[in-house]
Design a protein around this motif. Structure first.
Motif, mmCIF file in Angstrom:
data_model
loop_
_atom_site.group_PDB
_atom_site.id
_atom_site.type_symbol
_atom_site.label_atom_id
_atom_site.label_comp_id
_atom_site.label_asym_id
_atom_site.label_seq_id
_atom_site.Cartn_x
_atom_site.Cartn_y
_atom_site.Cartn_z
ATOM 1 N N LEU A 96 -10.783 -7.746 25.458
ATOM 2 C CA LEU A 96 -9.500 -7.185 25.046
ATOM 3 C C LEU A 96 -9.335 -5.764 25.576
ATOM 4 N N ALA A 97 -10.385 -4.951 25.471
ATOM 5 C CA ALA A 97 -10.295 -3.568 25.939
ATOM 6 C C ALA A 97 -10.047 -3.517 27.446
ATOM 7 N N LEU A 98 -10.743 -4.349 28.202
ATOM 8 C CA LEU A 98 -10.509 -4.404 29.649
ATOM 9 C C LEU A 98 -9.093 -4.878 29.957
ATOM 10 N N HIS A 99 -8.605 -5.837 29.186
ATOM 11 C CA HIS A 99 -7.219 -6.288 29.359
ATOM 12 C C HIS A 99 -6.242 -5.140 29.094
ATOM 13 N N LEU A 100 -6.509 -4.344 28.051
ATOM 14 C CA LEU A 100 -5.621 -3.218 27.762
ATOM 15 C C LEU A 100 -5.670 -2.181 28.880
ATOM 16 N N VAL A 101 -6.850 -1.961 29.462
ATOM 17 C CA VAL A 101 -6.929 -1.073 30.624
ATOM 18 C C VAL A 101 -6.087 -1.636 31.759
ATOM 19 N N SER A 102 -6.194 -2.928 31.999
ATOM 20 C CA SER A 102 -5.405 -3.565 33.061
ATOM 21 C C SER A 102 -3.917 -3.402 32.808
ATOM 22 N N ARG A 103 -3.510 -3.641 31.585
ATOM 23 C CA ARG A 103 -2.093 -3.583 31.225
ATOM 24 C C ARG A 103 -1.543 -2.162 31.205
ATOM 25 N N LEU A 104 -2.309 -1.224 30.623
ATOM 26 C CA LEU A 104 -1.800 0.122 30.403
ATOM 27 C C LEU A 104 -2.082 1.072 31.559
ATOM 28 N N VAL A 105 -3.095 0.769 32.366
ATOM 29 C CA VAL A 105 -3.446 1.641 33.493
ATOM 30 C C VAL A 105 -3.186 0.889 34.796
ATOM 31 N N SER A 106 -4.067 -0.045 35.136
ATOM 32 C CA SER A 106 -3.839 -0.903 36.311
ATOM 33 C C SER A 106 -4.911 -1.973 36.372
ATOM 34 N N PRO A 107 -4.592 -3.111 36.978
ATOM 35 C CA PRO A 107 -5.612 -4.149 37.169
ATOM 36 C C PRO A 107 -6.805 -3.653 37.987
ATOM 37 N N ASP A 108 -6.542 -2.810 38.982
ATOM 38 C CA ASP A 108 -7.643 -2.300 39.806
ATOM 39 C C ASP A 108 -8.605 -1.452 38.993
ATOM 40 N N VAL A 109 -8.080 -0.605 38.112
ATOM 41 C CA VAL A 109 -8.953 0.224 37.270
ATOM 42 C C VAL A 109 -9.752 -0.662 36.322
ATOM 43 N N ALA A 110 -9.133 -1.698 35.775
ATOM 44 C CA ALA A 110 -9.850 -2.604 34.880
ATOM 45 C C ALA A 110 -10.963 -3.336 35.628
ATOM 46 N N THR A 111 -10.682 -3.797 36.816
ATOM 47 C CA THR A 111 -11.695 -4.493 37.615
ATOM 48 C C THR A 111 -12.847 -3.558 37.960
ATOM 49 N N SER A 112 -12.518 -2.331 38.349
ATOM 50 C CA SER A 112 -13.557 -1.346 38.666
ATOM 51 C C SER A 112 -14.372 -0.983 37.441
ATOM 52 N N THR A 113 -13.719 -0.915 36.285
ATOM 53 C CA THR A 113 -14.415 -0.611 35.034
ATOM 54 C C THR A 113 -15.409 -1.717 34.700
ATOM 55 N N ALA A 114 -14.969 -2.961 34.777
ATOM 56 C CA ALA A 114 -15.862 -4.088 34.501
ATOM 57 C C ALA A 114 -17.029 -4.105 35.488
ATOM 58 N N ARG A 115 -16.752 -3.820 36.745
ATOM 59 C CA ARG A 115 -17.810 -3.800 37.754
ATOM 60 C C ARG A 115 -18.813 -2.686 37.465
ATOM 61 N N GLN A 116 -18.313 -1.513 37.101
ATOM 62 C CA GLN A 116 -19.200 -0.401 36.765
ATOM 63 C C GLN A 116 -20.095 -0.747 35.574
ATOM 64 N N MET A 117 -19.534 -1.499 34.627
ATOM 65 C CA MET A 117 -20.283 -1.908 33.441
ATOM 66 C C MET A 117 -21.168 -3.125 33.696
ATOM 67 N N GLN A 118 -21.076 -3.694 34.897
ATOM 68 C CA GLN A 118 -21.771 -4.935 35.247
ATOM 69 C C GLN A 118 -21.462 -6.022 34.225
ATOM 70 N N TYR A 119 -20.159 -6.159 33.954
ATOM 71 C CA TYR A 119 -19.679 -7.143 32.983
ATOM 72 C C TYR A 119 -18.820 -8.162 33.705
ATOM 73 N N GLU A 120 -19.144 -9.436 33.548
ATOM 74 C CA GLU A 120 -18.370 -10.511 34.166
ATOM 75 C C GLU A 120 -17.061 -10.669 33.397
ATOM 76 N N TRP A 121 -15.955 -10.367 34.059
ATOM 77 C CA TRP A 121 -14.674 -10.370 33.378
ATOM 78 C C TRP A 121 -13.579 -10.802 34.334
ATOM 79 N N SER A 122 -12.639 -11.572 33.828
ATOM 80 C CA SER A 122 -11.393 -11.837 34.542
ATOM 81 C C SER A 122 -10.293 -11.765 33.496
ATOM 82 N N ASP A 123 -9.156 -11.248 33.858
ATOM 83 C CA ASP A 123 -8.095 -10.991 32.883
ATOM 84 C C ASP A 123 -7.367 -12.276 32.536
ATOM 85 N N GLY A 124 -8.005 -13.078 31.729
ATOM 86 C CA GLY A 124 -7.399 -14.306 31.224
ATOM 87 C C GLY A 124 -7.767 -14.478 29.775
ATOM 88 N N GLN A 125 -6.865 -15.026 29.006
ATOM 89 C CA GLN A 125 -7.093 -15.163 27.575
ATOM 90 C C GLN A 125 -7.951 -16.379 27.298
#
Length: 197
Positions: free
Chosen positions: A168-197
């Motif tokens: 949810l937090a990564l989704h909010l980053v994607s929505r409120l900031v940008s998808p690229d920032v959310a993807t980079s954040t997940a990558r930095q955290m080494q967390y497998e994430w895709s913005d899907g519910q």
């Protein structure tokens, strides 16, 4: 634009419910500022009082301010944990904040506090799988969904249990900031994430 973001803290809060999203927003700030940009979020830990929170498992966490502080936030995130003992003043604070927030979100059993605050409506919500039946029983008018990591309705977002708060937090980053920032954040955290519910 830097958004103000409050995370409600209370005794017996689930550590990852609160600290997982905090880490996401913190890493997002590192991503947005490393090239000279603005921080995405000004994160504030808001306690029901000014003492340290005793989270589940014994972690002690200091808060930045309390619910008596009259400032308003762009985003409010309400984590779960043992919510039955959370003072009624917290629900009143959530209700007041909801009047002006861009989004009010819950992780896990934080949905119970949103229901207590009267901010949930006919739109679907979710919570930890173990608490779905209890949420339905206590608020039979709610449309409680299972099998989803999170649901976002614009001004209200809810997530399933514990680790789903990261999604949810990564989704909010994607929505409120940008998808690229959310993807980079997940990558930095080494967390497998895709913005899907």
């Amino acid at each position: 634009m830097t958004r103000s973001l409050a995370i409600l803290m209370f005794d017996d809060v689930e550590v990852l419910d609160a600290c997982g999203p905090f880490e996401v927003f913190s890493v997002a700030n590192r991503i947005t500022t490393r090239d000279g940009g603005l921080r995405a979020f000004d994160v504030v830990l808001v306690g029901v009082d000014d003492g340290p929170v005793h989270a589940r498992g014994g972690m002690r966490i200091a808060v930045d301010t309390t619910i008596d502080d009259t400032r308003r936030y762009d985003v409010v995130l309400v984590p779960g944990g043992v919510v039955d003992e959370v003072p009624a003043a917290a629900a009143a604070w959530i209700h007041t904040q909801f009047g002006t927030t861009e989004v009010t979100a819950s992780v896990c059993t934080g949905a119970f506090l949103l229901a207590d605050a009267g901010v949930l409506d006919a739109r679907p919500v979710t919570t930890h799988w173990e608490d779905v039946d209890d949420l339905r029983r206590r608020w039979p008018s709610l449309d409680v969904r299972e099998g989803v990591r999170y649901l976002d309705h614009g001004d209200i977002a809810t997530s399933a249990g514990i680790s789903a708060g990261l999604d949810l937090a990564l989704h909010l980053v994607s929505r409120l900031v940008s998808p690229d920032v959310a993807t980079s954040t997940a990558r930095q955290m080494q967390y497998e994430w895709s913005d899907g519910q």
